[in-house]
Design an enzyme around this catalytic site. Structure first.
Site, short mmCIF file in Angstrom:
data_model
loop_
_atom_site.label_atom_id
_atom_site.label_comp_id
_atom_site.label_asym_id
_atom_site.label_seq_id
_atom_site.Cartn_x
_atom_site.Cartn_y
_atom_site.Cartn_z
N HIS A 109 50.80 89.05 55.62
CA HIS A 109 51.06 90.29 55.52
C HIS A 109 52.37 90.76 54.68
CE1 HIS A 109 54.11 88.67 58.26
NE2 HIS A 109 54.85 89.80 58.28
N ASP A 111 55.79 93.05 54.95
CA ASP A 111 56.67 93.79 55.91
C ASP A 111 56.50 95.40 55.79
OD1 ASP A 111 57.03 91.63 57.57
OD2 ASP A 111 58.79 91.12 56.28
N HIS A 269 53.32 87.27 53.08
CA HIS A 269 54.11 86.00 53.67
C HIS A 269 53.32 85.83 54.85
CE1 HIS A 269 56.55 89.16 55.38
NE2 HIS A 269 56.73 88.25 56.30
N ARG A 285 66.53 88.25 61.61
CA ARG A 285 65.71 89.07 60.43
C ARG A 285 66.16 90.60 60.50
NH1 ARG A 285 59.20 90.89 59.67
NH2 ARG A 285 60.04 92.68 61.06
C1 SIN Z 1 57.85 87.08 59.26
O1 SIN Z 1 56.60 87.44 59.25
O2 SIN Z 1 58.58 88.19 59.38
C2 SIN Z 1 58.22 85.94 60.01
C3 SIN Z 1 57.86 84.71 59.08
C4 SIN Z 1 58.48 83.60 59.81
O3 SIN Z 1 58.78 83.69 60.90
O4 SIN Z 1 58.22 82.42 58.90
#
Ligand code: SIN
Length: 294
Positions: A109, A111, A269, A285
């Site tokens: 995806h 973000d 990612h 995050r």
């Molecule tokens: C995410 O998708 O924002 C998290 C990625 C991760 O935890 O590696």
């Protein structure tokens, strides 16, 4: 700013301590480096939620994400500053409850692509990284959507030129609930409380690099507007398979203290779920607001 050591995608910025306030020139250089390499890492940081938010918002307003109430204590129960725009991603449970999102990144995806104004950048800071017998788990995988677009045939580029696709937080929610069972499935009335669906161009132009990027992802893109359902599904599946081909990929192997930033237009990612408790993974995050895709 410190030195940059980079490859086609992915670069390391050396010699920075993000607890210190950087001047505007350094911030602008970091942002340029992000657009050049799409994924950048600044090693050996130790930031609490407030410090992460303070650094993140130098690049623009932070966005609430995860649709989950953020806990303001860390894994050791130390109270963290009240930072609603920083959330935890973790497999750690406290008092039987997930400390943060335990299924974030399970699908490929970009973000906040389900928002009218998606994120231009994400910052992910590693506080605990799963490791056993010297092997590190829980990598984050990236794929370059600009390189993927450029590798399409001219015929496909023409076909995609004017198409718009629906990106849906609601679709993702129940798909994850049914496939992985780490969150409860919601009924239609509950789904209505979540962010409404949005449409974005399937091919978007990067506002800084001007490169065209494929902007559909398996996590959130549910439908192509104006196409019969079967045709929409077939084309989306073809694009989902294309965008993640190995030649467009980079994988980040985490070290504790890494502060990773990525450009959500140029990359998609996905987290790697290759570890189980008692191995622990704890990430902090935040996401920085971008601009409307065009
Ligand atoms: C995410 O998708 O924002 C998290 C990625 C991760 O935890 O590696």
């Amino acid at each position: 700013m410190g030195d940059v050591v980079g490859d086609e995608m992915g670069a390391e910025i050396l010699g920075l301590n993000l607890r210190n306030t950087l001047d505007d020139t350094a911030i602008a250089k970091i942002e340029d480096t992000l657009y050049r390499y799409a994924v950048i890492v600044i090693r050996d940081q130790s930031l609490d939620t407030g410090q992460l938010a303070a650094f993140g918002q130098r690049f623009g307003p932070l966005q609430p994400s995860g649709r989950r109430k953020v806990q303001n204590k860390d894994a050791d129960n130390r109270v963290q500053p009240d930072t609603p725009n920083v959330n935890f991603i973790s497999n750690i449970k406290k008092n039987g409850k997930n400390m943060g999102s335990s299924d974030a990144g399970i699908y490929w995806h970009s973000d906040l692509c389900y928002e009218e104004i998606p994120s231009k950048a994400t910052l992910l800071h590693a506080l605990e990284v799963p490791e056993k017998n010297g092997i590190v788990y829980g990598a984050t995988q990236f794929t370059n959507t600009a390189a993927a677009y450029e590798a399409l045939s001219d015929e496909m580029k023409t076909r995609l030129e004017k198409l718009m696709a629906l990106n849906s937080f609601r679709y993702m929610w129940n798909k994850k609930a049914h496939e992985f069972g780490r969150r409860p499935a919601l009924n239609p009335a509950e789904l209505d409380q979540l962010t409404p669906d949005v449409t974005h161009p399937i091919v978007r132009t990067h506002p800084h690099t001007n490169r065209k990027c494929l902007y559909v992802c398996e996590g959130y893109t549910s439908r192509i507007e104006g196409l019969p359902e079967a045709e929409s599904e077939a084309l989306l599946n073809e694009l989902f398979a294309h965008v993640i081909k190995p030649e467009f990929r980079y994988q980040h192997e985490w070290r504790v203290g890494d502060l990773l930033m990525w450009d959500n237009c140029t990359v998609q990612h996905k987290a790697t779920f290759d570890y189980e408790p008692p191995l622990r993974r704890l990430m902090q995050r935040c996401t920085v607001q971008g601009s409307k895709p065009f």
